[in-house]
Design an enzyme around this catalytic site. Sequence first.
Site, PDB file in Angstrom:
ATOM      1  N   LEU A  61      11.018  11.233  -1.451  1.00 28.53           N
ATOM      2  CA  LEU A  61      11.547  10.154  -0.618  1.00 28.53           C
ATOM      3  C   LEU A  61      12.188   9.029  -1.402  1.00 28.53           C
ATOM      4  O   LEU A  61      13.040   8.306  -0.864  1.00 28.53           O
ATOM      5  CB  LEU A  61      10.458   9.648   0.315  1.00 28.53           C
ATOM      6  CG  LEU A  61      10.183  10.652   1.447  1.00 28.53           C
ATOM      7  CD1 LEU A  61       8.886  10.348   2.165  1.00 28.53           C
ATOM      8  CD2 LEU A  61      11.347  10.657   2.437  1.00 28.53           C
ATOM      9  N   PHE A 117       2.433  12.262  -3.280  1.00 31.09           N
ATOM     10  CA  PHE A 117       3.483  13.193  -3.697  1.00 31.09           C
ATOM     11  C   PHE A 117       4.774  13.012  -2.918  1.00 31.09           C
ATOM     12  O   PHE A 117       5.852  13.378  -3.397  1.00 31.09           O
ATOM     13  CB  PHE A 117       2.979  14.643  -3.580  1.00 31.09           C
ATOM     14  CG  PHE A 117       3.055  15.240  -2.198  1.00 31.09           C
ATOM     15  CD1 PHE A 117       4.104  16.081  -1.845  1.00 31.09           C
ATOM     16  CD2 PHE A 117       2.062  15.013  -1.264  1.00 31.09           C
ATOM     17  CE1 PHE A 117       4.164  16.663  -0.592  1.00 31.09           C
ATOM     18  CE2 PHE A 117       2.106  15.589  -0.014  1.00 31.09           C
ATOM     19  CZ  PHE A 117       3.160  16.416   0.331  1.00 31.09           C
ATOM     20  N   LYS A 118       4.699  12.420  -1.738  1.00 32.91           N
ATOM     21  CA  LYS A 118       5.912  12.242  -0.932  1.00 32.91           C
ATOM     22  C   LYS A 118       6.948  11.364  -1.638  1.00 32.91           C
ATOM     23  O   LYS A 118       8.147  11.466  -1.365  1.00 32.91           O
ATOM     24  CB  LYS A 118       5.555  11.621   0.417  1.00 32.91           C
ATOM     25  CG  LYS A 118       4.451  12.334   1.195  1.00 32.91           C
ATOM     26  CD  LYS A 118       4.871  13.686   1.684  1.00 32.91           C
ATOM     27  CE  LYS A 118       3.760  14.411   2.415  1.00 32.91           C
ATOM     28  NZ  LYS A 118       3.467  13.917   3.748  1.00 32.91           N
ATOM     29  N   ASP A 119       6.495  10.516  -2.563  1.00 35.83           N
ATOM     30  CA  ASP A 119       7.431   9.653  -3.292  1.00 35.83           C
ATOM     31  C   ASP A 119       8.451  10.461  -4.083  1.00 35.83           C
ATOM     32  O   ASP A 119       9.591  10.017  -4.268  1.00 35.83           O
ATOM     33  CB  ASP A 119       6.688   8.732  -4.259  1.00 35.83           C
ATOM     34  CG  ASP A 119       5.883   7.656  -3.566  1.00 35.83           C
ATOM     35  OD1 ASP A 119       6.352   7.113  -2.552  1.00 35.83           O
ATOM     36  OD2 ASP A 119       4.768   7.348  -4.048  1.00 35.83           O
ATOM     37  N   THR A 165       3.711  10.359   4.312  1.00 34.40           N
ATOM     38  CA  THR A 165       5.165  10.383   4.472  1.00 34.40           C
ATOM     39  C   THR A 165       5.696   9.026   4.912  1.00 34.40           C
ATOM     40  O   THR A 165       6.720   8.550   4.414  1.00 34.40           O
ATOM     41  CB  THR A 165       5.594  11.456   5.491  1.00 34.40           C
ATOM     42  OG1 THR A 165       5.352  12.747   4.941  1.00 34.40           O
ATOM     43  CG2 THR A 165       7.069  11.345   5.829  1.00 34.40           C
TER      44      THR A 165
END
Length: 462
Positions: free
Chosen positions: A115, A110-112, A143
């Site tokens: 980011l 989910f960090k994509d 992350t």
Amino acid sequence: MSYCSTRGGVASVDFADAVRMGLATDGGLLVPEALPSVTPQTLGEWRRLRFQDLALEVMAPFVGDALPRADLVELIDRSYATFAHPEVTPVVEVGDTSILELFHGPTAAFKDVALQFLGNLFEYLLARDGGQLNIVGATSGDTGSAAIAGVRGKDRIQIFILHPQGRISPIQERQMTTVLDANVHNVALRGTFDDGQRLVKALFNDLSFKERYQLGAVNSINWARILAQMVYYFYAWGRVADRLRGRPVTFAVPTGNFGDIFAGYLAKRMGLPIERLILATNRNDILTRFVASGAYATGEVYATLSPAMDIQIASNFERYLYYLVGEDPQRVRALLDEMGRTGRLRVTGEEHAQVQRDFTAVAVDDAATLAQIRETYETTGYILDPHTAVGVRAGAGQADLVCLATAHPAKFNEAVREAIGCAAPAPASLRGLMDKPTRCVVLDADIAAVRDYIGEALAARP
């Protein structure tokens, strides 16, 4: 839109300056000076928008005049063109639960979502305003790889990612250490994620070092991370709104650093009809204990099957405290001073009652995590990663539930095999990683060692 610090020492900075600053110069976290309200009529207009168009509508009020709207459109479109699914964050029905799949980006986590946007935003601001940026971040697994994927090979940017040696999955480690671009620097710390997070905050609080080396943040202390994550709460609601028939939605959120669920909390404050936010933790249950007791007290960090949540000090908790105490920076400072002196803080009875209105909290151990992966697979054929399994287990029995799927199960195939006897098929982004060459340095969890390494690496840069 202007931003201020939770500790009161920074006020009225615009969106671009807030992004560049990362951690506020007074040691606090940046928050909007006011939140926009979203009316039911606007929600109705948003509910069928494609993800990119919705992202523009959600982000634009927070960006304000810091970027031309046309440039924001281009940044959003470029950021989400890298996702493998046309919906970016699709919602799929798995038994009685709706799963919000947040793992279709380049690193399958989910960090994509945040980011990819933040990497392009940094590049845009540096090209427009000049200068260099040296990103320093700590990761509990996802992350780091997402941040590296967001900025690898970009001009004017160097990135230093600290991860706890031996405490992330082999796939997570290889996603970072196999990136050999000259601007990428991986550091394995002899310690925990909390050690890494402590060192990053110490570097940012050393203002002379921060200014000399032009440090920037990609951890969820950076406001742009929270902003991008707010989008998928609105998007998920729009995908299930017809089925809800006017009822509010409940979200179950696997939670470690509090950034993901805090984004949902802000979406609710803005007007998104959320009935409950279920804060799902593993054995590292500091947040669950806080919701139950009103006391936030650190303890031992345990290694679990859901390592991205193996955290005791949740960096975004300070942002929630700010709103909980009525946006009073002096009270925030007093509570954090108490935490610094004693290792714990306690809110008032009235504030604790508000916490329990804001969140339901459930801790899920490894045995229950494995049982949930097995149960979901046997009844539906769907494979959960262990973090998502924590969320599904925590939300069991809740009506109108959407659970955030924070990572692809193939990133945690050791746990998946233990639960169901076979591995999850790997997406294209994860194939062949274990066969690639790697580059990484190992350091003690010591501020002098990390500071010296960063200084030497930047001095050696061409």
